[in-house]
Design an enzyme around this catalytic site. Sequence first.
Site, short mmCIF file in Angstrom:
data_model
loop_
_atom_site.label_atom_id
_atom_site.label_comp_id
_atom_site.label_asym_id
_atom_site.label_seq_id
_atom_site.Cartn_x
_atom_site.Cartn_y
_atom_site.Cartn_z
N ASP A 125 0.84 -1.20 0.00
CA ASP A 125 0.00 0.00 0.00
C ASP A 125 0.87 1.26 0.00
O ASP A 125 0.65 2.20 -0.77
CB ASP A 125 -0.88 0.03 1.26
CG ASP A 125 -2.10 -0.87 1.15
OD1 ASP A 125 -2.49 -1.21 0.03
OD2 ASP A 125 -2.67 -1.22 2.20
N LEU A 126 1.86 1.28 0.89
CA LEU A 126 2.70 2.46 1.04
C LEU A 126 3.54 2.73 -0.20
O LEU A 126 3.65 3.86 -0.67
CB LEU A 126 3.61 2.30 2.26
CG LEU A 126 2.88 2.21 3.61
CD1 LEU A 126 3.85 1.80 4.71
CD2 LEU A 126 2.22 3.53 3.95
#
Length: 360
Positions: A125-126
């Site tokens: 996600d990051l």
Amino acid sequence: LPKNDRGDPSEVSAYFAGINRNKESVTMNYTKPEGQAVIRRLLSKCDVLVENFKTGTLDKYGLGYKDLNKEFPKLVYCSITGFGHTGPYSKRPGYDVLVQSMGGIMSVTGAPDGEPMKVGISICDLVAGMHGVMGVLAALRHASLTGEGQHVDISMLDLTVALLANQGMNYLATQKVPERLGNQHPNIVPYQVMPASDGHFILSVGNDPTFVRFIAVAQEADPSAGAEKLLEDPRFNTAVARVQNRELVTQRCNELTRSRPVAWWLEHLEKNSIGCSKIKNLEEVFSDPHVLERQMLLEIQMAGLEKPAKVIASPFKFDRTPVSYRLPPPQLGEHTDDVLRKVAGYTEAEIAELRKAGAV
């Protein structure tokens, strides 16, 4: 987040507070024609649109890239999805743990005799957001030179495959599927968690000169252990040999480091420029003097809280344009009216009509 010193709960999410500062929040019903018209009016003043909907969702409402590119040819349109806008998986929803599994990360993470393990943070996600930023900046540069916008199509699966780095290249070079190595490194030994007499620490021996220095420290730790003999052993004295004899090298190095406590090893390894570290928990991280001097903790006042909240600061350090923290994380829709007035030029009466229509 706690509301006050008594620890009473607030309605503010810690996760939300950590990633939404310096943002203004506008709520818009994009499924209604009136909401779509507002979005277009805002886009006439914008350079970039970033969306995180499942592939094809915005196309149904005339807000996909092909539709908007005709009207706003210089617009940089960034889509961040699980699997991208092409390919057999493009319509699937994407989640961090799912992509870690499909992208191979879990197959090389975890103990050799344990189950596959995900990374302890939402790494995919990051990194998807980070790749989105890089893609947008590159597309903005192109737009500034040519006047042409474009679609920046970020796939979480794509970037996870790219993150395989040396593990992926090891496979491509040898066609051997890598096994889980726990805390060890596939190409360097020792480069792992080491046992001490009172706990564990990280040891990073990146090359042969560093290994020689490590052996000197080990000899000082226990002169009777015969550490110096390893430098004469062809299974130990080169980086390639240490990888080839990983199990034996690990066993012997573990025997050496068990002789002294963690603090002793850290002191003496650091003196000899050998990479090492205590394995810190988050309480220790956020009280680390280096982390504090680098100003990685920030206190901000937020609506709904009686005292400032501690959040993680930006890691960017600019010598000419320091990072500024202008706005706390917003409440949902907090800035809708202001943005519609100041950016899109709506009057109070028009905003009232939009609310009546359920567009905002």
